[in-house]
Design a protein around this motif. Structure first.
Motif: not given
Ligand code: MG
Ligand code: MG
Length: 258
Positions: A105-106, A232, A201, A57, A94
């Motif tokens: 991505d979780s 997510e 998500e 990110f 996140d």
């Molecule tokens: Mg995410």
């Protein structure tokens, strides 16, 4: 365009997605009243880099941190800062990683200290809705079957399903096609094909579905100020079976010890 990965690429993607889960588990150890969200961000960034990956990110679209940390009425995209978590808060964390050229991505929403029964149920049911959506994420189904499963489950409790933000394809880019809404009519949308990878998500509000963007240019908040939950997973589309690439297992080991 929608990418179809090779099995080898999916295994590389899985390593990145699993690292998000272990990073979130590390963060979970430090979630308690009094901790500053910026401290959680530092812990995550160090953990990701120590494991041979990059935060996914940081710098993405100009985002300044490694985690999106969204407290209470913040739905997603909250910026870590000097704010201290308080007893009774909920916090969506996140996380993104880049490893082997693939994004993981979780996200997981954590209770802080003693949280009201009503809000704990929101967390539990939002997580359940994620797994109901995932059950639909198999070859031959349509993308809206996922959203239909999520929406019909959570709306029976009077919750609001956020429309303005959606899940997405995930791979060499963090956000790829197709969009994966958390609502919709069953049997519509693109057909899911073997070896596509998507991030599912659900963002589910205790109150109304409407949201707005905070003055900071990032944080998305509920219109009525009520809390929102977000979970997510990254998923590979397979024939006749579900294949979740990320994992909450390490996170929940930490939570069960608390
Ligand atoms: Mg995410
Ligand atoms: Mg995502």
């Amino acid at each position: 365009m929608i990418y179809i990965k090779t099995d080898e690429e999916i295994e590389l993607q899985r390593q990145s997605s699993l690292l998000v889960g272990t990073t979130l588990a590390e963060v979970a150890k430090h979630i308690r009243p009094g901790v500053k969200t910026i401290e959680l961000d530092r812990i995550a960034e160090e953990f990701i880099r120590d494991h041979g990956a990059e935060p996914g990110f940081k710098g993405y679209g100009g985002f300044p941190a490694s985690l999106c940390i969204s407290v209470n009425d913040a739905v997603v995209h909250g910026i870590p800062d000097e704010t201290e978590l308080k007893d009774g808060d909920i916090v969506s964390v996140d996380c993104g990683t880049i490893m082997n050229g693939f994004y993981g991505d979780s996200a997981y929403t954590f209770p802080v200290g003693n949280v009201s029964e009503e809000v704990l149920l929101l967390l539990q049911r939002t997580k359940e809705s994620l797994y109901l959506g995932i059950e639909q994420a198999v070859a031959g189904k349509r993308v809206r079957d996922i959203g239909y499963a999520i929406q019909t489950y959570v709306e029976q409790f009077g919750y609001g399903v956020v429309r303005d933000l959606v899940g997405h394809g995930v791979g060499r880019n963090m956000h790829e096609e197709p969009e994966v809404p958390n609502y919709g009519r069953r049997g519509t949308g693109i057909k899911l094909k073997k070896n596509m990878c998507i991030a599912i998500e659900p963002m589910i509000n205790l109150g109304v579905k409407e949201v707005y963007q905070d003055k900071d240019g990032w944080t998305i908040r509920t219109a009525d100020g009520k809390p929102s939950a977000h979970f997510e997973h990254d998923v590979a589309i397979r024939e006749g079976r579900v294949d979740i690439l990320s994992s909450f297992e390490e996170i929940e080991k930490v939570l069960n010890k608390k």
